[in-house]
Scaffold this motif. Sequence first.
Motif, short mmCIF file in Angstrom:
data_model
loop_
_atom_site.label_atom_id
_atom_site.label_comp_id
_atom_site.label_asym_id
_atom_site.label_seq_id
_atom_site.Cartn_x
_atom_site.Cartn_y
_atom_site.Cartn_z
N ASP A 1 0.83 -1.21 0.00
CA ASP A 1 0.00 0.00 0.00
C ASP A 1 0.86 1.26 0.00
O ASP A 1 0.50 2.28 -0.60
N LYS A 2 2.01 1.16 0.69
CA LYS A 2 2.84 2.36 0.87
C LYS A 2 4.30 1.93 0.99
O LYS A 2 4.62 0.96 1.67
N MET A 3 5.18 2.65 0.29
CA MET A 3 6.62 2.42 0.41
C MET A 3 7.30 3.77 0.23
O MET A 3 7.39 4.30 -0.87
N HIS A 4 7.77 4.32 1.33
CA HIS A 4 8.29 5.69 1.31
C HIS A 4 9.53 5.81 2.19
O HIS A 4 9.52 5.39 3.36
N THR A 5 10.59 6.35 1.64
CA THR A 5 11.82 6.56 2.41
C THR A 5 11.78 7.92 3.07
O THR A 5 11.49 8.93 2.42
N ARG A 6 12.04 7.94 4.35
CA ARG A 6 12.01 9.19 5.10
C ARG A 6 13.08 10.16 4.61
O ARG A 6 14.08 9.76 4.01
N LYS A 7 12.88 11.45 4.91
CA LYS A 7 13.80 12.49 4.45
C LYS A 7 15.22 12.26 4.94
O LYS A 7 16.19 12.60 4.27
N SER A 8 15.32 11.65 6.12
CA SER A 8 16.64 11.36 6.67
C SER A 8 17.39 10.33 5.82
O SER A 8 18.62 10.25 5.86
N GLY A 9 16.61 9.53 5.04
CA GLY A 9 17.19 8.55 4.13
C GLY A 9 17.60 7.24 4.77
O GLY A 9 18.06 6.33 4.08
N ASP A 10 17.41 7.11 6.09
CA ASP A 10 17.89 5.90 6.75
C ASP A 10 16.79 4.88 7.04
O ASP A 10 17.08 3.74 7.41
N ILE A 11 15.52 5.26 6.90
CA ILE A 11 14.41 4.34 7.17
C ILE A 11 13.38 4.41 6.05
O ILE A 11 13.00 5.50 5.61
N THR A 12 12.94 3.23 5.59
CA THR A 12 11.87 3.15 4.60
C THR A 12 10.62 2.58 5.27
O THR A 12 10.66 1.49 5.83
N ASP A 13 9.54 3.35 5.24
CA ASP A 13 8.27 2.89 5.82
C ASP A 13 7.49 2.11 4.76
O ASP A 13 7.27 2.61 3.65
N ILE A 14 7.10 0.90 5.12
CA ILE A 14 6.36 0.04 4.19
C ILE A 14 5.10 -0.47 4.87
O ILE A 14 5.15 -1.00 5.98
N GLU A 15 3.97 -0.32 4.19
CA GLU A 15 2.71 -0.91 4.65
C GLU A 15 2.24 -1.86 3.56
O GLU A 15 2.14 -1.47 2.39
N ALA A 16 1.98 -3.09 3.95
CA ALA A 16 1.56 -4.10 2.97
C ALA A 16 0.38 -4.91 3.50
O ALA A 16 0.22 -5.06 4.72
N THR A 17 -0.42 -5.42 2.58
CA THR A 17 -1.60 -6.20 2.94
C THR A 17 -1.50 -7.61 2.38
O THR A 17 -1.20 -7.80 1.20
N ILE A 18 -1.73 -8.58 3.26
CA ILE A 18 -1.84 -9.97 2.83
C ILE A 18 -3.32 -10.27 2.65
O ILE A 18 -4.12 -10.10 3.59
N VAL A 19 -3.69 -10.68 1.44
CA VAL A 19 -5.09 -10.97 1.14
C VAL A 19 -5.30 -12.48 1.15
O VAL A 19 -4.51 -13.24 0.58
N CYS A 20 -6.37 -12.90 1.82
CA CYS A 20 -6.72 -14.33 1.83
C CYS A 20 -8.20 -14.48 1.48
O CYS A 20 -8.91 -13.49 1.35
N GLU A 21 -8.64 -15.72 1.31
CA GLU A 21 -9.99 -15.96 0.82
C GLU A 21 -11.02 -16.26 1.90
O GLU A 21 -12.22 -16.21 1.65
N ARG A 22 -10.57 -16.61 3.10
CA ARG A 22 -11.52 -17.00 4.15
C ARG A 22 -11.18 -16.35 5.48
O ARG A 22 -10.01 -16.11 5.78
N GLU A 23 -12.22 -16.12 6.28
CA GLU A 23 -12.03 -15.57 7.62
C GLU A 23 -11.16 -16.50 8.48
O GLU A 23 -10.33 -16.05 9.26
N SER A 24 -11.37 -17.82 8.31
CA SER A 24 -10.60 -18.78 9.09
C SER A 24 -9.11 -18.70 8.74
O SER A 24 -8.24 -18.86 9.61
N HIS A 25 -8.81 -18.41 7.45
CA HIS A 25 -7.42 -18.25 7.03
C HIS A 25 -6.82 -16.99 7.62
O HIS A 25 -5.64 -16.96 7.97
N LYS A 26 -7.64 -15.96 7.71
CA LYS A 26 -7.16 -14.69 8.29
C LYS A 26 -6.66 -14.93 9.72
O LYS A 26 -5.59 -14.44 10.10
N GLY A 27 -7.42 -15.70 10.46
CA GLY A 27 -7.03 -16.00 11.85
C GLY A 27 -5.72 -16.76 11.92
O GLY A 27 -4.89 -16.51 12.80
N ILE A 28 -5.53 -17.69 10.98
CA ILE A 28 -4.29 -18.48 10.96
C ILE A 28 -3.10 -17.61 10.58
O ILE A 28 -2.01 -17.72 11.15
N ILE A 29 -3.30 -16.71 9.61
CA ILE A 29 -2.22 -15.83 9.16
C ILE A 29 -1.79 -14.88 10.29
O ILE A 29 -0.60 -14.64 10.50
#
Length: 302
Positions: free
Chosen positions: A218-246
């Motif tokens: 969803d998001k991949m951005h390197t901070r102005k300081s250049g030393d840290i990259t913020d990443i937000e990612a989503t794992i998509v699954c097909e079932r609620e039961s799988h969500k709980g396992i993940i």
Amino acid sequence: MDTESLKTGYVGLIGRPNVGKSTLMNRIIGQKIAITSNKPQTTRNKILSVYTEDRGQIVFLDSPGIHQAKNKLGEYMMKASASVIADCDVIMWLVEPATFIGGGEKHIIELLKQAAKPVILVINKSDTVKKDELLPVIAKYSKEYDFDEIVPVSALNGQNTEELVTCLFKYLPYGPLYYDEETVTDQSMRTIAAEIIREKSLKCLSDEIPHGIAVYVDKMHTRKSGDITDIEATIVCERESHKGIIIGKGGAMLKKIGSAARYEIEEMIEGQANLKLFVKVRKEWRDDDSQLKNFGYSDKQL
């Protein structure tokens, strides 16, 4: 480089699931481009990677394992494999060192007969058998198709891979480089990061879940300081039961996946990563055209 003596072309990697195509490609390139696991359908898209040296340039097209499609994602994967065969100058078919030739192998042989291109049979995992055990494998496959070359290798330990590269250059056309000498892949950092997270999910989760997951950043951005990259990612699954396992008890499984992925992403970006993972349910996404496109499985990319 003497551009007049360079050989440059596309080599398509094909084979059934789990024969080691991505491992071999990573080995030759010298760094990780494609994710690997011991589970089917690890590679879902056509992956391009570039090997450049004094003799010229090999552009590898790694394809999904050829299998019988059971949903729209499977159909897309088979189109990706077909496009690899159509777009390459030389076909490299990876098989395991076994004499059994089943329906899947016979289907690939029919595809090769239609392609009318140089075909190199690569017997991978040759380190798992004795040398004299390779002879009946070579004899069996030679009866099925007239290969231009047959090369036993071990993608895992690099055995005979240099000889394989020499063999590939032999069949490539003369011409200038397609890509800059520094290029190793056409994949973006976002795509590679998403695939790394999917790989770690494949390795951490039980067998029935990985087929039904996708990952997008969803998001991949390197901070102005250049030393840290913020990443937000989503794992998509097909079932609620799988969500709980993940997610796991108290978030333990998600933390495990995130920790393993962060380590490898930090190696890739050569810096610190602040990785946040989320899990969402998208029922039957593998049979939904719009969702397949959202996750990067579009015919336009083939």
